[in-house]
Motif scaffolding. Sequence first.
Motif, PDB file in Angstrom:
ATOM      1  N   SER A  18       0.903  -1.251  -0.145  1.00  0.00           N
ATOM      2  CA  SER A  18       0.055   0.048  -0.012  1.00  0.00           C
ATOM      3  C   SER A  18       0.751   1.219   0.068  1.00  0.00           C
ATOM      4  O   SER A  18       0.297   2.349  -0.358  1.00  0.00           O
ATOM      5  CB  SER A  18      -0.914   0.088   1.083  1.00  0.00           C
ATOM      6  OG  SER A  18      -0.265   0.252   2.355  1.00  0.00           O
ATOM      7  N   ARG A  19       2.211   1.414   0.335  1.00  0.00           N
ATOM      8  CA  ARG A  19       3.032   2.414   0.374  1.00  0.00           C
ATOM      9  C   ARG A  19       3.778   2.493  -0.933  1.00  0.00           C
ATOM     10  O   ARG A  19       4.522   3.226  -0.967  1.00  0.00           O
ATOM     11  CB  ARG A  19       3.932   2.171   1.392  1.00  0.00           C
ATOM     12  CG  ARG A  19       3.318   2.214   2.914  1.00  0.00           C
ATOM     13  CD  ARG A  19       4.439   2.315   3.915  1.00  0.00           C
ATOM     14  NE  ARG A  19       5.180   0.941   4.089  1.00  0.00           N
ATOM     15  CZ  ARG A  19       4.805   0.132   5.197  1.00  0.00           C
ATOM     16  NH1 ARG A  19       3.766   0.293   5.760  1.00  0.00           N
ATOM     17  NH2 ARG A  19       5.336  -0.948   5.365  1.00  0.00           N
ATOM     18  N   THR A  22       1.641   5.198  -4.760  1.00  0.00           N
ATOM     19  CA  THR A  22       0.733   6.264  -3.908  1.00  0.00           C
ATOM     20  C   THR A  22       0.650   7.591  -5.092  1.00  0.00           C
ATOM     21  O   THR A  22      -0.529   8.424  -4.792  1.00  0.00           O
ATOM     22  CB  THR A  22       1.415   6.879  -2.706  1.00  0.00           C
ATOM     23  OG1 THR A  22       2.561   7.451  -3.173  1.00  0.00           O
ATOM     24  CG2 THR A  22       1.774   5.708  -1.807  1.00  0.00           C
ATOM     25  N   GLU A  32       9.746   4.419  -3.763  1.00  0.00           N
ATOM     26  CA  GLU A  32       8.848   3.681  -2.731  1.00  0.00           C
ATOM     27  C   GLU A  32       9.148   2.146  -2.742  1.00  0.00           C
ATOM     28  O   GLU A  32       9.305   1.590  -1.871  1.00  0.00           O
ATOM     29  CB  GLU A  32       7.353   3.740  -2.992  1.00  0.00           C
ATOM     30  CG  GLU A  32       6.688   5.388  -2.673  1.00  0.00           C
ATOM     31  CD  GLU A  32       5.646   5.830  -3.537  1.00  0.00           C
ATOM     32  OE1 GLU A  32       4.793   6.657  -2.877  1.00  0.00           O
ATOM     33  OE2 GLU A  32       4.979   4.905  -4.273  1.00  0.00           O
TER      34      GLU A  32
END
Length: 395
Positions: A18-19, A22, A32
């Motif tokens: 989920s990181r 983004t 990331e």
Amino acid sequence: MSEAGTPSRLAALRAAASRIGTTLDEDTTCAELTREVAGQVGGAAAVLRLGRRAGSRYEAVVGNPALLPGLTWAEEAARRAGETVGSGLGHPVAGHAGHVLCVPVIAGGRCYGALVGARETAAFTAAEAEVLAFLTEHAASHVRHAREHDAVSAIVGKLQRALLSEPGRPHPNLDVATRYLPVGQSTLIGGDWCETVRLHFGRTLLVVGDVMGHGLEAAVDMTAYRSALRYIASADLPPHRVLRQLDALAAGEPERRPATCLIAQVDPNRGQVTFASAGHLPPAVTDERGRTSLLPVPVGPPLGTGLGGYEPATCRLDPSQTLVLFTDGLVERRGEDIDHSLGRLAGVRFRPASPVEDVLDTVLARLDARHAEDDVAVLAARLRDRGAHPDGSAP
């Protein structure tokens, strides 16, 4: 990395994924990815993107770059890994101490490069390779979306530049300046526009218009209105009849968006200006003392309704006054009454005899137009003193 507790391990992987991705920025996605990879397995992590114009290089490096293998090996490993998906386990590198893992960045059958991880201690385990493959696959889909977004944005930019055109040149007896500020960082042009058309006997037609909506679709309709205006104006009709023909033309095209429009026909020889409005806000005028006031103009329906009903209004104009025509983005603010918005414009004061360029700079600054919630088009015009030189100076 511990393999105990599968549910918690899956939750950690989901949190890590989920990181990643983004934003729609490829560089951010790569940064990331390497940050999460380094946090999961330690050592150094970097992305090698293939087909870069500036040549291959490690990007988004996290950790000690000295742990990474040479670029020549990494490029070949990335290509091999891309040809055989799932082969990205650790590879020994001649003359290189430590352990290396190369995972292809693949999405939609296309290889965009590779994730390269390296560390000095133990070799990468099969479980670690699976984790890195999972995170890289997740990042790859975002890289694909970012590149598709960039490609579409480039096409839109080219179309906008093709649609963008400067207003025509007024007669030399008139000083004119225009500004256009589209809303949004990636927008070059929208539905707002300014135009000037030379007429016979030293007269000039000044026009501002605002097509409903934003973006490329509004810009396409704006160009259609603008082209039609130039054609209709060539017949040297009075402003209200120009609007009547524009309205009838637009009403005959069901997909054409409605638009507001304000036309001012300036006649320096008579020292007067004749207006006609199709649902547009009134013009402003500054006097010799730098004060601003709004001119009353009868307002007819917006263009495209087919209702017609436009009326002219004529007033005096001398070289000490400056006309300001604008679209609603200049004054309107969310939640604010339009009369209050127009009052803020009427409250702007200018230095007496300010050049038209300075008038525009002042009004845009005082009304904070660069942070407007809608596109802004504004035009300022002043009769040139017959005794002045073409640059506006006294003889």
